[in-house]
Scaffold this motif. Structure first.
Motif, PDB file in Angstrom:
ATOM      1  N   HIS A 148       0.888  -1.232   0.026  1.00 19.46           N
ATOM      2  CA  HIS A 148      -0.159  -0.016  -0.076  1.00 19.46           C
ATOM      3  C   HIS A 148       0.742   1.170   0.024  1.00 19.46           C
ATOM      4  O   HIS A 148       0.294   2.166  -0.109  1.00 19.46           O
ATOM      5  CB  HIS A 148      -0.893  -0.066   1.255  1.00 19.46           C
ATOM      6  N   GLN A 330      -6.667 -15.134   6.940  1.00 19.38           N
ATOM      7  CA  GLN A 330      -6.550 -14.187   5.925  1.00 19.38           C
ATOM      8  C   GLN A 330      -5.286 -13.200   6.232  1.00 19.38           C
ATOM      9  O   GLN A 330      -5.151 -12.841   7.047  1.00 19.38           O
ATOM     10  CB  GLN A 330      -7.698 -13.357   5.849  1.00 19.38           C
ATOM     11  N   TYR A 331      -4.471 -13.237   4.957  1.00 24.06           N
ATOM     12  CA  TYR A 331      -3.188 -12.362   5.311  1.00 24.06           C
ATOM     13  C   TYR A 331      -2.766 -12.117   3.939  1.00 24.06           C
ATOM     14  O   TYR A 331      -3.240 -12.767   2.810  1.00 24.06           O
ATOM     15  CB  TYR A 331      -2.054 -13.173   6.023  1.00 24.06           C
ATOM     16  N   PRO A 332      -1.949 -10.843   3.856  1.00 22.52           N
ATOM     17  CA  PRO A 332      -1.421 -10.099   5.003  1.00 22.52           C
ATOM     18  C   PRO A 332      -2.377  -9.096   5.187  1.00 22.52           C
ATOM     19  O   PRO A 332      -3.495  -8.727   4.704  1.00 22.52           O
ATOM     20  CB  PRO A 332      -0.359  -9.475   4.201  1.00 22.52           C
ATOM     21  N   ASN A 334      -3.578  -5.262   6.135  1.00 20.91           N
ATOM     22  CA  ASN A 334      -3.286  -4.087   5.605  1.00 20.91           C
ATOM     23  C   ASN A 334      -2.726  -3.003   6.734  1.00 20.91           C
ATOM     24  O   ASN A 334      -1.713  -2.406   6.554  1.00 20.91           O
ATOM     25  CB  ASN A 334      -4.899  -3.478   4.945  1.00 20.91           C
ATOM     26  N   TYR A 340      -9.161  -6.988  15.017  1.00 22.25           N
ATOM     27  CA  TYR A 340      -9.338  -7.790  13.928  1.00 22.25           C
ATOM     28  C   TYR A 340      -9.810  -9.220  14.418  1.00 22.25           C
ATOM     29  O   TYR A 340      -9.136  -9.660  15.361  1.00 22.25           O
ATOM     30  CB  TYR A 340      -8.161  -7.856  13.199  1.00 22.25           C
ATOM     31  N   GLU A 346     -13.624 -16.161   7.944  1.00 24.33           N
ATOM     32  CA  GLU A 346     -14.584 -15.001   7.450  1.00 24.33           C
ATOM     33  C   GLU A 346     -13.961 -14.032   8.349  1.00 24.33           C
ATOM     34  O   GLU A 346     -13.932 -13.973   9.656  1.00 24.33           O
ATOM     35  CB  GLU A 346     -15.997 -15.132   7.680  1.00 24.33           C
ATOM     36  N   VAL A 347     -13.849 -12.685   7.822  1.00 26.04           N
ATOM     37  CA  VAL A 347     -13.319 -11.490   8.683  1.00 26.04           C
ATOM     38  C   VAL A 347     -14.392 -10.672   9.216  1.00 26.04           C
ATOM     39  O   VAL A 347     -15.528 -10.417   8.303  1.00 26.04           O
ATOM     40  CB  VAL A 347     -12.461 -10.460   7.811  1.00 26.04           C
ATOM     41  N   TYR A 350     -14.579  -4.792  11.007  1.00 25.11           N
ATOM     42  CA  TYR A 350     -14.135  -3.789  12.095  1.00 25.11           C
ATOM     43  C   TYR A 350     -14.415  -2.505  11.799  1.00 25.11           C
ATOM     44  O   TYR A 350     -14.610  -1.658  12.824  1.00 25.11           O
ATOM     45  CB  TYR A 350     -12.571  -3.886  12.185  1.00 25.11           C
TER      46      TYR A 350
ATOM     47  N   THR B  28      -7.256  -5.902  -1.714  1.00 21.54           N
ATOM     48  CA  THR B  28      -5.945  -5.435  -0.964  1.00 21.54           C
ATOM     49  C   THR B  28      -5.885  -5.679   0.587  1.00 21.54           C
ATOM     50  O   THR B  28      -5.021  -5.752   1.240  1.00 21.54           O
ATOM     51  CB  THR B  28      -5.681  -4.106  -1.321  1.00 21.54           C
ATOM     52  N   CYS B  29      -7.116  -6.018   1.146  1.00 21.81           N
ATOM     53  CA  CYS B  29      -7.242  -6.044   2.660  1.00 21.81           C
ATOM     54  C   CYS B  29      -8.148  -7.447   3.020  1.00 21.81           C
ATOM     55  O   CYS B  29      -8.824  -7.920   2.449  1.00 21.81           O
ATOM     56  CB  CYS B  29      -7.575  -4.951   3.248  1.00 21.81           C
ATOM     57  N   PRO B  30      -8.076  -7.834   4.387  1.00 21.14           N
ATOM     58  CA  PRO B  30      -8.669  -8.907   4.683  1.00 21.14           C
ATOM     59  C   PRO B  30     -10.253  -8.672   4.579  1.00 21.14           C
ATOM     60  O   PRO B  30     -11.091  -9.419   4.147  1.00 21.14           O
ATOM     61  CB  PRO B  30      -7.998  -9.148   5.813  1.00 21.14           C
ATOM     62  N   LEU B  31     -10.657  -7.484   4.787  1.00 24.41           N
ATOM     63  CA  LEU B  31     -12.295  -7.209   4.795  1.00 24.41           C
ATOM     64  C   LEU B  31     -12.797  -7.364   3.409  1.00 24.41           C
ATOM     65  O   LEU B  31     -13.798  -7.701   3.348  1.00 24.41           O
ATOM     66  CB  LEU B  31     -12.466  -5.692   5.491  1.00 24.41           C
ATOM     67  N   CYS B  32     -11.944  -7.191   2.401  1.00 20.79           N
ATOM     68  CA  CYS B  32     -12.413  -7.220   0.995  1.00 20.79           C
ATOM     69  C   CYS B  32     -13.032  -8.402   1.002  1.00 20.79           C
ATOM     70  O   CYS B  32     -13.916  -8.650   0.079  1.00 20.79           O
ATOM     71  CB  CYS B  32     -11.267  -7.090   0.114  1.00 20.79           C
ATOM     72  N   THR B  33     -12.293  -9.457   1.497  1.00 16.43           N
ATOM     73  CA  THR B  33     -12.694 -11.048   1.264  1.00 16.43           C
ATOM     74  C   THR B  33     -14.100 -11.163   1.766  1.00 16.43           C
ATOM     75  O   THR B  33     -14.936 -11.934   1.260  1.00 16.43           O
ATOM     76  CB  THR B  33     -11.658 -12.015   1.941  1.00 16.43           C
ATOM     77  N   THR B  34     -14.336 -10.629   3.060  1.00 14.34           N
ATOM     78  CA  THR B  34     -15.696 -10.842   3.639  1.00 14.34           C
ATOM     79  C   THR B  34     -16.838 -10.234   2.586  1.00 14.34           C
ATOM     80  O   THR B  34     -17.790 -10.809   2.378  1.00 14.34           O
ATOM     81  CB  THR B  34     -15.768 -10.093   4.768  1.00 14.34           C
ATOM     82  N   VAL B  51     -12.991 -17.349  -0.036  1.00 17.51           N
ATOM     83  CA  VAL B  51     -12.395 -16.313  -0.703  1.00 17.51           C
ATOM     84  C   VAL B  51     -10.996 -16.023  -0.021  1.00 17.51           C
ATOM     85  O   VAL B  51     -10.875 -15.906   1.546  1.00 17.51           O
ATOM     86  CB  VAL B  51     -12.871 -14.934  -0.764  1.00 17.51           C
ATOM     87  N   ARG B  52      -9.938 -16.104  -0.619  1.00 11.77           N
ATOM     88  CA  ARG B  52      -8.532 -15.965   0.119  1.00 11.77           C
ATOM     89  C   ARG B  52      -7.576 -14.984  -0.454  1.00 11.77           C
ATOM     90  O   ARG B  52      -7.539 -14.360  -1.567  1.00 11.77           O
ATOM     91  CB  ARG B  52      -7.664 -17.339  -0.330  1.00 11.77           C
ATOM     92  N   LEU B  53      -7.133 -13.932   0.792  1.00 11.51           N
ATOM     93  CA  LEU B  53      -6.664 -12.665   0.098  1.00 11.51           C
ATOM     94  C   LEU B  53      -5.265 -13.031  -0.259  1.00 11.51           C
ATOM     95  O   LEU B  53      -4.706 -12.508  -1.202  1.00 11.51           O
ATOM     96  CB  LEU B  53      -6.491 -11.817   1.459  1.00 11.51           C
ATOM     97  N   ASN B  54      -4.472 -14.013   0.270  1.00 14.01           N
ATOM     98  CA  ASN B  54      -3.159 -14.274   0.011  1.00 14.01           C
ATOM     99  C   ASN B  54      -2.964 -14.814  -1.441  1.00 14.01           C
ATOM    100  O   ASN B  54      -2.019 -14.486  -1.998  1.00 14.01           O
ATOM    101  CB  ASN B  54      -2.404 -15.350   1.087  1.00 14.01           C
ATOM    102  N   TYR B  80     -14.916  -5.196  -7.269  1.00 20.26           N
ATOM    103  CA  TYR B  80     -13.492  -5.892  -7.487  1.00 20.26           C
ATOM    104  C   TYR B  80     -13.846  -6.653  -8.951  1.00 20.26           C
ATOM    105  O   TYR B  80     -15.039  -6.933  -9.150  1.00 20.26           O
ATOM    106  CB  TYR B  80     -13.122  -6.875  -6.381  1.00 20.26           C
TER     107      TYR B  80
END
Lengths: 365, 90
Positions: A148, A330-332, A334, A340, A346-347, A350, B28-34, B51-54, B80
């Motif tokens: 980023h 989930q990674y990396p 941001n 978090y 599932e995230v 936040y 680009t961020c974990p929340l995008c996957t959700t 959905v996987r971010l990596n 996206y």
């Protein structure tokens, strides 16, 4: 069995406090002004499906010269917890884990923190900047790009354009700071603090954003100009003495700070060290007080926030594009300015504390 | 005989499913996957979505008669861009 678990948790609670003890005994810096706050995090994690397991990583304040954690207690019904800084940025994290079940997933973290007004005199920065000292090895990583924070392409071109013909580091900082604070503006439609995607911002040519967006743009341009820089993710704690736009509390000094996360910036001038800065709050002042950039009040804050921070705020970490520990699904990640949490892969959102179910408060002491 | 039909019916339904692997650009961020996962799961006929971010990939299990372009539309709704990498029948 229950009794043993109860005992273990309380023993570990005590150990958690003990680990902070050596730092607490450190001599205080001779700082003129300090403020004390009781900072409380409460979690009661929620998910649409029952039963569910959960993992939570919550950022903790970093223990450094301008802020101290004086007391620290926590409790909850987690099945496992740990406090670690096992990540590339040494970001302090409270990790809690709940096994799959219908029982509520609760955690309470409470701490007393002391913050110290932070300012590096401009004369000192100028003096060391003129010496052209080498950047220490330990700081060189803050010249490197992350996903980023790119330092090539249009970011590099803009940094070169803004600092053309300049040799002095602080002169370069001023030029970039002036441009960033003039061109960016606070866009209230941006969710949370923004994603902080400096590359996307400069590519799009749209400079509306929030604190992480503006701080990331500033950081990326500084790095591209050869000035080590980093965002500092944290949270506002209470009333600002400059403007209610920059933090407030009730008449008892209490504030619900659940959504008050705020990102600032530090840049490094060898000899003078890390210098605090906050370009994003210039844009917030403009928006909330309906001021134009040229008005004296904005210019006054701009002058201050080139080299200082009002400490009605506490910093967590400067981690970007990194992997938490224990390793999440989930990674990396941001950034870690917000709690978090994951339910399996599932995230939890936040930016939605009411559905995530967390609550953060501050009481000035 | 009736019992056998009832036992075979779930199996037949299982075989009428497909799994798509979708590459997702711009995540680009974990929340995008959700956000993407929730959007995919709202589509009628989608049985599961991961959905996987990596890897920047989604694996979606869906009913045989569902057009994959609907999956891409669901991803596009979240801002996206998805590209189908493969579709396998189960």
């Amino acid at each position: 069995m229950i009794q043993r678990r109860h005992f273990l948790k309380h023993t570990l609670l005590a150990l958690g406090g003990t680990t902070l003890l050596p730092s607490m005994l450190m001599a205080e810096e001779k700082t003129p002004k300090s403020r004390k706050f009781k900072l409380v995090f409460d979690f009661d994690l929620h998910h649409d499906t029952q039963p569910f397991p959960a993992k939570l990583w919550n950022p903790l304040p970093q223990y450094t010269g301008y802020q101290k954690v004086r007391t620290f207690v926590f409790n909850g019904n987690y099945d496992r917890f740990e406090i670690n800084a096992d990540n590339p940025y040494d970001a302090d994290i409270f990790y809690a884990q709940w096994e799959k079940g219908n029982t509520p997933k609760q955690l309470h973290i409470e701490m007393e923190v002391e913050t110290f007004y932070r300012s590096v005199p401009v004369a000192r920065i100028e003096k060391f900047s003129k010496m052209h000292l080498p950047v220490p090895q330990s700081v060189k990583r803050y010249l490197e790009p992350t996903a980023h924070i790119p330092t090539d392409g249009k970011i590099k071109a803009k940094a070169d354009e803004l600092t053309q013909g300049m040799k002095d580091r602080f002169e370069k900082v001023r030029a970039i700071y002036n441009w960033v604070t003039e061109v960016t503006f606070r866009d209230p439609a941006v969710i949370g603090c923004g994603k902080g995607d400096a590359g996307k911002m400069i590519e799009s040519g749209y400079f509306g954003g929030k604190c992480t967006d503006i701080s990331s743009l500033f950081t990326a341009l500084l790095r591209a100009a050869g000035i080590p820089a980093r965002e500092v993710f944290g949270i506002r704690l209470g009333a600002s003495h400059f403007s209610l736009a920059l933090g407030k509390s009730d008449k008892h000094g209490f504030a619900d700070i659940t959504t008050w996360q705020h990102c600032r910036v530090e840049y490094f001038i060898p000899g003078a060290g890390w210098i605090p800065s906050d370009p994003a709050d210039i844009t917030k002042l403009e928006l909330v007080e309906k001021l134009s950039h040229s008005q004296p009040r904005v210019q006054e804050l701009k002058k201050r926030y080139l080299h200082s921070w009002e400490m009605n705020w506490i910093g967590f970490n400067h981690a970007r594009d990194f992997i938490l520990s224990p390793k999440p699904e989930q990674y990396p990640l941001n950034m870690l300015g917000y709690p978090y949490a994951e339910v399996e892969d599932e995230v939890l959102d936040y930016y939605m504390p009411k559905t995530f179910r967390y609550h953060i408060t501050s009481q000035e002491l | 005989m009736k019992k056998q039909i009832f036992l075979l019916l779930p199996l037949a339904l299982l075989y009428a499913q497909k799994t798509a692997t979708i590459q997702i650009k711009g995540m680009t961020c974990p929340l995008c996957t959700t956000a993407i996962k929730k959007s995919l799961k709202k589509v009628e006929g989608v049985k599961s979505a991961r959905v996987r971010l990596n890897t920047k990939r989604a694996k979606v299990q869906f009913d045989d008669d569902l057009n994959t372009s609907i999956l891409l539309d669901a991803i596009a709704k979240t801002g996206y861009q998805g590209t189908i990498i493969s579709v396998e029948s189960r």
